[in-house]
Write a protein that holds these residues in place. Sequence first.
Motif, PDB file in Angstrom:
ATOM      1  N   PRO A  30       0.810  -1.226   0.000  1.00 30.75           N
ATOM      2  CA  PRO A  30       0.000   0.000   0.000  1.00 30.75           C
ATOM      3  C   PRO A  30       0.843   1.278   0.000  1.00 30.75           C
ATOM      4  O   PRO A  30       0.510   2.247  -0.689  1.00 30.75           O
ATOM      5  N   LEU A  31       1.939   1.287   0.739  1.00 32.07           N
ATOM      6  CA  LEU A  31       2.804   2.474   0.750  1.00 32.07           C
ATOM      7  C   LEU A  31       3.499   2.674  -0.592  1.00 32.07           C
ATOM      8  O   LEU A  31       3.642   3.810  -1.057  1.00 32.07           O
ATOM      9  N   LEU A  32       3.901   1.587  -1.202  1.00 29.19           N
ATOM     10  CA  LEU A  32       4.527   1.689  -2.519  1.00 29.19           C
ATOM     11  C   LEU A  32       3.521   2.219  -3.540  1.00 29.19           C
ATOM     12  O   LEU A  32       3.846   3.099  -4.344  1.00 29.19           O
ATOM     13  N   LEU A  33       2.294   1.718  -3.496  1.00 29.21           N
ATOM     14  CA  LEU A  33       1.260   2.205  -4.405  1.00 29.21           C
ATOM     15  C   LEU A  33       0.952   3.683  -4.157  1.00 29.21           C
ATOM     16  O   LEU A  33       0.786   4.447  -5.106  1.00 29.21           O
ATOM     17  N   CYS A  34       0.874   4.084  -2.896  1.00 32.49           N
ATOM     18  CA  CYS A  34       0.638   5.499  -2.580  1.00 32.49           C
ATOM     19  C   CYS A  34       1.753   6.371  -3.136  1.00 32.49           C
ATOM     20  O   CYS A  34       1.496   7.442  -3.688  1.00 32.49           O
ATOM     21  N   THR A  35       2.988   5.911  -3.018  1.00 34.56           N
ATOM     22  CA  THR A  35       4.131   6.666  -3.510  1.00 34.56           C
ATOM     23  C   THR A  35       4.091   6.781  -5.034  1.00 34.56           C
ATOM     24  O   THR A  35       4.321   7.863  -5.594  1.00 34.56           O
ATOM     25  N   LEU A  36       3.776   5.686  -5.713  1.00 34.56           N
ATOM     26  CA  LEU A  36       3.722   5.714  -7.176  1.00 34.56           C
ATOM     27  C   LEU A  36       2.559   6.568  -7.677  1.00 34.56           C
ATOM     28  O   LEU A  36       2.702   7.294  -8.668  1.00 34.56           O
ATOM     29  N   ILE A  37       1.428   6.507  -7.000  1.00 35.28           N
ATOM     30  CA  ILE A  37       0.295   7.343  -7.396  1.00 35.28           C
ATOM     31  C   ILE A  37       0.631   8.816  -7.164  1.00 35.28           C
ATOM     32  O   ILE A  37       0.289   9.670  -7.974  1.00 35.28           O
ATOM     33  N   ALA A  38       1.296   9.117  -6.046  1.00 28.89           N
ATOM     34  CA  ALA A  38       1.705  10.501  -5.771  1.00 28.89           C
ATOM     35  C   ALA A  38       2.674  10.995  -6.843  1.00 28.89           C
ATOM     36  O   ALA A  38       2.603  12.155  -7.265  1.00 28.89           O
ATOM     37  N   LEU A  39       3.554  10.121  -7.285  1.00 33.33           N
ATOM     38  CA  LEU A  39       4.511  10.493  -8.337  1.00 33.33           C
ATOM     39  C   LEU A  39       3.794  10.808  -9.645  1.00 33.33           C
ATOM     40  O   LEU A  39       4.013  11.873 -10.246  1.00 33.33           O
ATOM     41  N   THR A  40       2.911   9.924 -10.091  1.00 33.85           N
ATOM     42  CA  THR A  40       2.225  10.161 -11.361  1.00 33.85           C
ATOM     43  C   THR A  40       1.261  11.338 -11.268  1.00 33.85           C
ATOM     44  O   THR A  40       1.141  12.118 -12.215  1.00 33.85           O
ATOM     45  N   SER A  41       0.595  11.480 -10.138  1.00 33.21           N
ATOM     46  CA  SER A  41      -0.308  12.619  -9.962  1.00 33.21           C
ATOM     47  C   SER A  41       0.467  13.931  -9.991  1.00 33.21           C
ATOM     48  O   SER A  41       0.047  14.897 -10.620  1.00 33.21           O
ATOM     49  N   GLY A  42       1.600  13.966  -9.301  1.00 31.74           N
ATOM     50  CA  GLY A  42       2.412  15.175  -9.284  1.00 31.74           C
ATOM     51  C   GLY A  42       2.922  15.555 -10.661  1.00 31.74           C
ATOM     52  O   GLY A  42       2.883  16.726 -11.050  1.00 31.74           O
ATOM     53  N   LEU A  43       3.386  14.571 -11.408  1.00 32.80           N
ATOM     54  CA  LEU A  43       3.873  14.863 -12.760  1.00 32.80           C
ATOM     55  C   LEU A  43       2.744  15.338 -13.662  1.00 32.80           C
ATOM     56  O   LEU A  43       2.907  16.286 -14.437  1.00 32.80           O
ATOM     57  N   HIS A  44       1.590  14.697 -13.554  1.00 37.74           N
ATOM     58  CA  HIS A  44       0.449  15.085 -14.388  1.00 37.74           C
ATOM     59  C   HIS A  44      -0.036  16.493 -14.060  1.00 37.74           C
ATOM     60  O   HIS A  44      -0.152  17.345 -14.937  1.00 37.74           O
ATOM     61  N   PHE A  45      -0.342  16.727 -12.784  1.00 35.28           N
ATOM     62  CA  PHE A  45      -0.882  18.025 -12.411  1.00 35.28           C
ATOM     63  C   PHE A  45       0.184  19.120 -12.432  1.00 35.28           C
ATOM     64  O   PHE A  45      -0.146  20.294 -12.590  1.00 35.28           O
ATOM     65  N   GLY A  46       1.449  18.760 -12.308  1.00 34.64           N
ATOM     66  CA  GLY A  46       2.515  19.739 -12.500  1.00 34.64           C
ATOM     67  C   GLY A  46       2.541  20.229 -13.935  1.00 34.64           C
ATOM     68  O   GLY A  46       2.738  21.413 -14.199  1.00 34.64           O
ATOM     69  N   GLY A  47       2.326  19.299 -14.883  1.00 42.02           N
ATOM     70  CA  GLY A  47       2.237  19.691 -16.290  1.00 42.02           C
ATOM     71  C   GLY A  47       1.036  20.579 -16.551  1.00 42.02           C
ATOM     72  O   GLY A  47       1.120  21.563 -17.281  1.00 42.02           O
ATOM     73  N   ARG A  48      -0.089  20.250 -15.927  1.00 44.46           N
ATOM     74  CA  ARG A  48      -1.282  21.094 -16.061  1.00 44.46           C
ATOM     75  C   ARG A  48      -1.038  22.479 -15.462  1.00 44.46           C
ATOM     76  O   ARG A  48      -1.508  23.483 -15.984  1.00 44.46           O
ATOM     77  N   PHE A  49      -0.326  22.518 -14.353  1.00 46.79           N
ATOM     78  CA  PHE A  49       0.024  23.773 -13.696  1.00 46.79           C
ATOM     79  C   PHE A  49       0.849  24.634 -14.645  1.00 46.79           C
ATOM     80  O   PHE A  49       0.584  25.826 -14.819  1.00 46.79           O
ATOM     81  N   ALA A  50       1.861  24.041 -15.292  1.00 50.34           N
ATOM     82  CA  ALA A  50       2.721  24.786 -16.222  1.00 50.34           C
ATOM     83  C   ALA A  50       1.924  25.284 -17.423  1.00 50.34           C
ATOM     84  O   ALA A  50       2.110  26.423 -17.868  1.00 50.34           O
TER      85      ALA A  50
END
Length: 107
Positions: free
Chosen positions: A7-27
């Motif tokens: 579960p912690l690994l999945l949370c970390t990977l989801i946080a990574l993909t979410s951050g990259l996605h929404f960071g791109g939207r932010f830019a």
Amino acid sequence: MGGMTLPLLLCTLIALTSGLHFGGRFAQAHHAGRSLLPATLAHGGVSTALVVVAALTDPTAARLLWLAVAAVSLIALATGALWRAPRLTRLALTDAPEALAPASRAA
């Protein structure tokens, strides 16, 4: 003595993909002059849920592995925003097509 669980690994990977996605939207929103709030709030909501799940499923005695999820989330958001930031070019993306014509043909 526990470590990174599924579960912690999945949370970390989801946080990574979410951050990259929404960071791109932010830019993209920043470059277009639109509100930055939707991308920021969306990622904040996802990150908050992931940090709560990580805190609840943390098997370690110190109960601090949720910090890894929070750190990955913030770093990924910044990386996504910088990765998708527009490059400096002679023409802006919003320039009219006639700006692309050679100067000799311009009347």
